[in-house]
Write a protein that holds these residues in place. Structure first.
Motif, short mmCIF file in Angstrom:
data_model
loop_
_atom_site.label_atom_id
_atom_site.label_comp_id
_atom_site.label_asym_id
_atom_site.label_seq_id
_atom_site.Cartn_x
_atom_site.Cartn_y
_atom_site.Cartn_z
N PRO A 505 0.87 -1.24 0.04
CA PRO A 505 -0.04 0.18 -0.02
C PRO A 505 0.89 1.18 0.18
CG PRO A 505 -0.07 -1.08 2.20
CD PRO A 505 0.68 -2.01 1.15
N GLN A 506 0.43 2.14 -0.83
CA GLN A 506 1.20 3.52 -1.08
C GLN A 506 0.38 4.60 -0.82
OE1 GLN A 506 3.27 2.55 -4.81
NE2 GLN A 506 5.03 1.58 -3.47
N VAL A 507 0.72 5.67 0.00
CA VAL A 507 0.32 6.99 0.37
C VAL A 507 0.55 8.03 -1.01
CG1 VAL A 507 -0.54 8.80 1.71
CG2 VAL A 507 -0.22 6.50 2.65
N VAL A 508 2.01 7.94 -1.14
CA VAL A 508 2.70 8.96 -1.88
C VAL A 508 2.86 8.39 -3.40
CG1 VAL A 508 4.60 10.22 -2.30
CG2 VAL A 508 3.79 10.10 0.00
N ASN A 509 2.23 9.37 -4.40
CA ASN A 509 2.35 8.67 -5.70
C ASN A 509 3.85 9.15 -6.44
OD1 ASN A 509 2.05 9.60 -8.79
ND2 ASN A 509 0.52 7.91 -8.26
N SER A 510 4.13 10.44 -6.00
CA SER A 510 5.50 10.95 -6.49
C SER A 510 6.05 12.17 -5.62
CB SER A 510 5.23 11.40 -7.83
OG SER A 510 4.32 12.49 -7.96
N ILE A 511 7.45 12.24 -5.83
CA ILE A 511 8.00 13.47 -5.04
C ILE A 511 8.64 14.11 -6.14
CG2 ILE A 511 9.82 13.92 -3.55
CD1 ILE A 511 9.57 11.44 -2.28
N THR A 512 8.33 15.60 -6.26
CA THR A 512 8.78 16.42 -7.14
C THR A 512 9.47 17.64 -6.33
OG1 THR A 512 6.13 17.51 -7.14
CG2 THR A 512 6.87 15.84 -8.84
N ASP A 513 10.25 18.29 -7.41
CA ASP A 513 11.09 19.46 -6.55
C ASP A 513 10.29 20.75 -7.09
OD1 ASP A 513 11.60 20.24 -9.33
OD2 ASP A 513 13.66 19.46 -9.32
N GLU A 514 10.89 21.80 -6.75
CA GLU A 514 10.04 23.05 -6.69
C GLU A 514 9.76 23.50 -8.16
OE1 GLU A 514 12.59 26.51 -5.60
OE2 GLU A 514 14.46 25.15 -5.50
N ASN A 515 10.60 23.00 -8.96
CA ASN A 515 10.12 23.10 -10.55
C ASN A 515 9.25 22.29 -11.09
OD1 ASN A 515 11.89 25.48 -10.50
ND2 ASN A 515 13.68 24.06 -10.67
N GLY A 516 8.70 21.10 -10.40
CA GLY A 516 7.98 20.12 -10.94
C GLY A 516 8.51 18.91 -11.45
N ASN A 517 10.03 19.00 -11.38
CA ASN A 517 10.61 17.62 -11.72
C ASN A 517 10.50 16.46 -10.80
OD1 ASN A 517 11.92 19.13 -14.15
ND2 ASN A 517 13.20 20.14 -12.33
N ILE A 518 10.24 15.30 -11.45
CA ILE A 518 10.00 14.09 -10.71
C ILE A 518 11.57 13.86 -9.95
CG2 ILE A 518 9.38 11.93 -10.63
CD1 ILE A 518 7.43 12.37 -12.93
N VAL A 519 11.34 13.73 -8.57
CA VAL A 519 12.63 13.28 -7.71
C VAL A 519 12.53 11.62 -7.71
CG1 VAL A 519 13.68 13.49 -5.44
CG2 VAL A 519 12.67 15.53 -6.94
N LYS A 520 11.21 11.25 -7.59
CA LYS A 520 10.86 9.98 -7.20
C LYS A 520 9.54 9.64 -7.59
CE LYS A 520 11.76 6.25 -3.76
NZ LYS A 520 12.12 5.98 -2.36
N LYS A 521 9.39 8.39 -8.25
CA LYS A 521 8.19 7.81 -8.50
C LYS A 521 7.66 6.48 -8.02
CE LYS A 521 4.31 8.28 -11.07
NZ LYS A 521 3.49 7.03 -10.44
N MET A 522 6.60 6.45 -7.36
CA MET A 522 6.19 5.24 -6.51
C MET A 522 5.52 4.33 -7.43
SD MET A 522 7.27 7.56 -4.47
CE MET A 522 7.93 7.95 -2.87
N ASP A 523 5.93 3.49 -8.03
CA ASP A 523 5.54 2.45 -8.79
C ASP A 523 4.95 1.18 -8.04
OD1 ASP A 523 6.15 3.68 -11.41
OD2 ASP A 523 8.35 2.74 -11.15
N THR A 524 3.95 0.48 -8.52
CA THR A 524 3.37 -0.61 -7.93
C THR A 524 4.55 -1.62 -7.74
OG1 THR A 524 1.28 -0.24 -9.07
CG2 THR A 524 1.54 -2.41 -7.97
N VAL A 525 4.26 -1.92 -6.36
CA VAL A 525 5.34 -3.25 -5.78
C VAL A 525 4.41 -4.31 -5.44
CG1 VAL A 525 6.89 -3.59 -4.08
CG2 VAL A 525 6.92 -1.20 -4.71
N VAL A 526 4.70 -5.30 -6.21
CA VAL A 526 4.04 -6.62 -6.12
C VAL A 526 4.82 -7.48 -5.30
CG1 VAL A 526 3.09 -8.72 -7.19
CG2 VAL A 526 2.60 -6.43 -8.31
N ARG A 527 4.78 -7.98 -4.13
CA ARG A 527 5.58 -8.27 -3.27
C ARG A 527 5.51 -10.04 -3.49
NH1 ARG A 527 4.05 -7.16 2.71
NH2 ARG A 527 2.07 -6.50 1.91
#
Length: 779
Positions: A505-527
């Motif tokens: 389960p994931q609450v955050v979809n993505s992390i972006t910097d002040e300019n909107g650039n993607i710092v980290k993208k949370m993809d689906t994790v199948v265990r």
């Protein structure tokens, strides 16, 4: 004999004179080596400390957005208002001196014109006492502080810094500066700082968390992603004189602050609001002693759309107690007492805790989905195998009872799930066996953290295989003995219906910097894959049959294919009598291809009802009725369902009477229209924007001053839907039937009609009431 020294004596003298010189030289070289090389960095830093001035430039903390870009948390500039009483006194004294000077000029001046000018300046100059009084009143009013407190702080001349108030808004800061300019004095300043703001107030508070007074995240997402949100402070290095003042232009080096990154959540503020609203209603009705919680997520991706815990706090004021009862208890205690301090700490700990992630509970019959799926996957049973009920079953020295006192008879898995039959699931657990039960229990993720991106996730409290005898296996098979977190339960349940895949389960979809650039993208994790696609498809079909088979006891919404299972567990570890319950329900839709799964848990309801089908299922009905169309999942009706749909009455105000009649008749439904007045344009109607039964009446008024015809509302409690409809029709009123089981046989009106019996209302008014079966169809 001669007095001249011999060559040997000279040699000795030279040696003795050379020794101290050499020692001094060696010491000097060693000292130079130590200062410049060995301890060079130390002395350089000390020199820099004396010669350079370093000023920190705070980084702006990142913003938290919901899935639609709505701001949930952000930083804003606020001001700390402080006084320098010594400076203020000097400025006030200067005013008094100025007044004395002007008086002297006036006394000495013979020129009438100049004398008048001095007099004008004197009249415009306020004395120190007058300025102080005016400033005190102004600050007390604008900072909302007691006048005596302000005066005491402003006149405390043994200090040059005393805080009047923190976190003051820009408008107040500007007003204070303007007032000081008007009075011509100084000694009160407004220093800018930052404050974390939560524009949606209590919405998703236990998920968002909050920051401490230093701006560091200490709960929720604010804590979990603190390293991303906080950024890196900058610094300005400048040269300074011996008195500490900055030397302009001589030396300056800047290191820019790196603002914190933004969080873009999977949480949708609209879905979150719906969940919290319905959870609050359920808490008010059922009065649970240990709160309630709910989770809505995508069963395929693990994206969390909403997560709530009852009695949410306001992260703008995290220290304010959100529970009214606790707040009242604290209000009656001495704030300095140990009892007060302990109760306050306990209250904070509870209200800041995310129940869906950090607390465990016995899942009860919702867990039967896991037992059934495991047994099918392991081929311990088939869909056609049948089992007896008998209302009870003996396992060694322990008798386990079915929740129902009526024998369910012979049942296959689908029928046992529909009836939530405890003896059958004990038999299924026995066929699976302790070893395989624990194997699948682990595979479904119950003995590990889900990995959700939130702090303080708890693990289950489980019976290990080494201690699991037949009795423990029996109770575990229908959701007792083992305690799990709600997030573990909904994640495992998702695996049972999404094709068999255990996702994170994931609450955050993505992390972006002040300019909107993607710092980290949370993809689906199948265990891992726990069960096969075929077994999962069978579970979806079985759970849809549960809802369709007993709509009044489940999450039945007309026009939708929904699967679900209720649960009612006993808190035997807290109450050995078995009279303390946890009510829960887990639903998903569409049943054939799930896009949404929802779990609701109400911990120890103390109202008249306690079964999950009575307490938790209605929450799911109300939430999904709004959420499903919101996310683009719309109802599909067959002909019989279309014929039974309630009429949604549109507004026909300002239509001509003929247009209004045609609009209502074009709905394809039998709607009675009554016209009041002689005009030909509709100016008012009753009802409007209400859902009413077929054959209901809409009263149209064509004159603004036409007198409304009123009627007295009858009592509906205990009537069937048809009886209630006929009764209201006799009074010229309309029926709005509520409840998932209002069409189920035996359903009668409850005591929650929207307009109480005996009240007078305009003819045509819609009276809503919930219909429910008096007997419980399932736990």
């Amino acid at each position: 004999m001669t007095d001249r020294p011999s060559a040997r004596m000279k040699q000795r003298l030279n040696i003795w004179l050379s020794l101290p010189v050499a020692a001094i030289l060696i010491y000097t070289v060693a000292t130079i080596f130590s200062v410049s090389i060995k301890d060079g960095k130390k002395w350089q830093s000390l020199a820099n400390a004396q010669q350079l001035k370093s000023t920190a430039v705070s980084a702006s903390r990142g913003t938290i957005y919901d899935s639609n870009g709505t701001v949930l948390s952000q930083s804003a500039t606020v001001y700390t208002v402080y006084a320098d009483p010594l400076m203020l006194k000097e400025k006030l004294d200067d005013n008094d001196k100025k007044i004395e000077e002007l008086k002297g000029y006036i006394a000495k001046e013979d020129d009438a014109s100049k004398k008048a000018t001095y007099q004008q300046r004197l009249d415009a100059t306020k004395s120190g006492d007058e300025c102080l009084d005016e400033l005190v009143e102004f600050l007390a009013l604008n900072l909302e502080i007691d006048t005596n407190t302000v005066r005491e702080k402003l006149t405390k001349t043994d200090t040059q810094y005393i805080v009047l108030k923190k976190e003051v808004e820009k408008t107040v800061s500007t007003a204070i500066e303007d007032k000081l300019t008007e009075l011509g004095i100084d000694g009160v300043r407004c220093d800018p700082t930052t404050r974390r703001l939560y524009p949606q107030n209590t919405l998703a508070s236990v998920v968002l968390g909050h920051t401490d007074y230093e701006g560091n995240g200490i709960y929720g997402l604010e804590a979990y992603y603190d390293d991303y949100l906080s950024g890196i402070d900058g610094r300005i290095i400048t040269a300074k004189a011996s008195d500490g003042t900055e030397i302009p232009y001589r030396y300056k080096q800047s290191y820019d602050a790196q603002d914190g990154d933004d969080l873009n959540l999977n949480i949708d503020a609209n879905i979150q609001y719906i969940l919290e609203k319905e959870l609050a209603k359920a808490v008010k009705e059922n009065q649970p002693t240990d709160r309630a919680c709910g989770i809505i997520m995508n069963p395929k991706t693990g994206q969390i759309y909403a997560m709530a815990t009852s009695d949410p706090y306001d992260p703008n004021e995290p220290a304010a107690i959100s529970d009214e009862k606790t707040a009242a208890e604290l209000a009656g205690l001495d704030e300095d007492s140990n009892d007060y301090k302990q109760k306050q700490l306990d209250a904070w700990s509870l209200q800041w805790k995310n129940k869906a992630v950090s607390e465990t509970y016995n899942p009860g019959s919702v867990f039967k989905v896991i037992t059934g799926a495991s047994a099918l996957e392991e081929k311990a049973i088939t869909l056609n195998d049948t089992f007896g009920c008998g209302t009870q079953i003996q396992v060694e020295d322990t008798t386990f009872h079915c929740w129902s006192t009526t024998d369910h008879g012979s049942q296959d898995l689908a029928q046992a799930m529909l009836n939530s039959c405890n003896p059958v699931f004990i038999q299924i657990g026995m066929k699976l066996g302790s070893e395989k039960f624990c194997q699948y229990y682990n595979a479904f993720g119950f003995n590990e953290l889900t990995g959700i991106d939130l702090p303080a996730e708890s693990n289950s409290i489980s019976m290990p295989l080494s201690n699991m005898g037949p009795v423990q296996l029996a109770s575990s098979s229908f959701g007792q003995t083992n305690k799990v977190t709600p997030i573990q339960m909904i994640t495992a349940y998702s695996a049972a219906i999404n094709g068999g895949y255990l996702v994170t389960p994931q609450v955050v979809n993505s992390i972006t910097d002040e300019n909107g650039n993607i710092v980290k993208k949370m993809d689906t994790v199948v265990r891992r894959q726990v069960i096969s696609e075929d077994t999962s498809a069978s579970m979806r079909e079985i759970l849809e049959g549960v809802v369709e088979g007993q709509p009044g006891s489940n999450c039945y919404i007309k026009g939708y294919r929904i699967g679900g299972k209720s649960g009612t567990s006993q808190k035997m570890d807290e109450d050995s009598t078995g009279q303390t319950y946890v009510s829960s329900y887990c639903a998903f839709a569409p049943a054939d291809d799930p896009e949404i799964v929802m779990l609701v848990m109400v911990d120890h309801p103390t109202g008249e009802k306690f079964y999950g089908s009575q307490v938790a299922a209605p929450i799911c009905v109300n939430v999904l009725s709004d959420v499903l169309p919101y996310v683009g999942i719309f109802p599909e009706y067959d002909e019989s369902e279309l014929a039974d749909l309630q009429v949604s009455v549109p507004s026909v105000q300002y239509y001509t009477v003929e247009e209004a009649k045609k609009t209502l008749e074009d709905l394809g439904l039998e709607v009675k229209v009554k016209v009041k007045g002689e005009g030909d344009t509709v100016v008012k109607q009753t009802p409007v924007a209400a859902k009413i039964e077929h054959g209901g009446s809409v009263v149209l008024y064509t004159e603004a001053n036409a007198k409304e015809e009123t009627v007295t509302v009858p009592e509906l409690k205990g009537l069937t839907k048809e009886q209630a409809r006929a009764t209201l029709d006799m009074y010229g009123l309309n029926l709005t039937a509520e409840g998932s089981g209002y069409e189920e046989e035996g359903a009668v009106a409850q005591s929650d009609q929207s307009v109480g019996a005996g009240q007078s209302v305009p003819m045509g008014t819609a009276v809503s009431v919930t219909f429910a079966v008096t007997s419980v169809g399932s736990q």
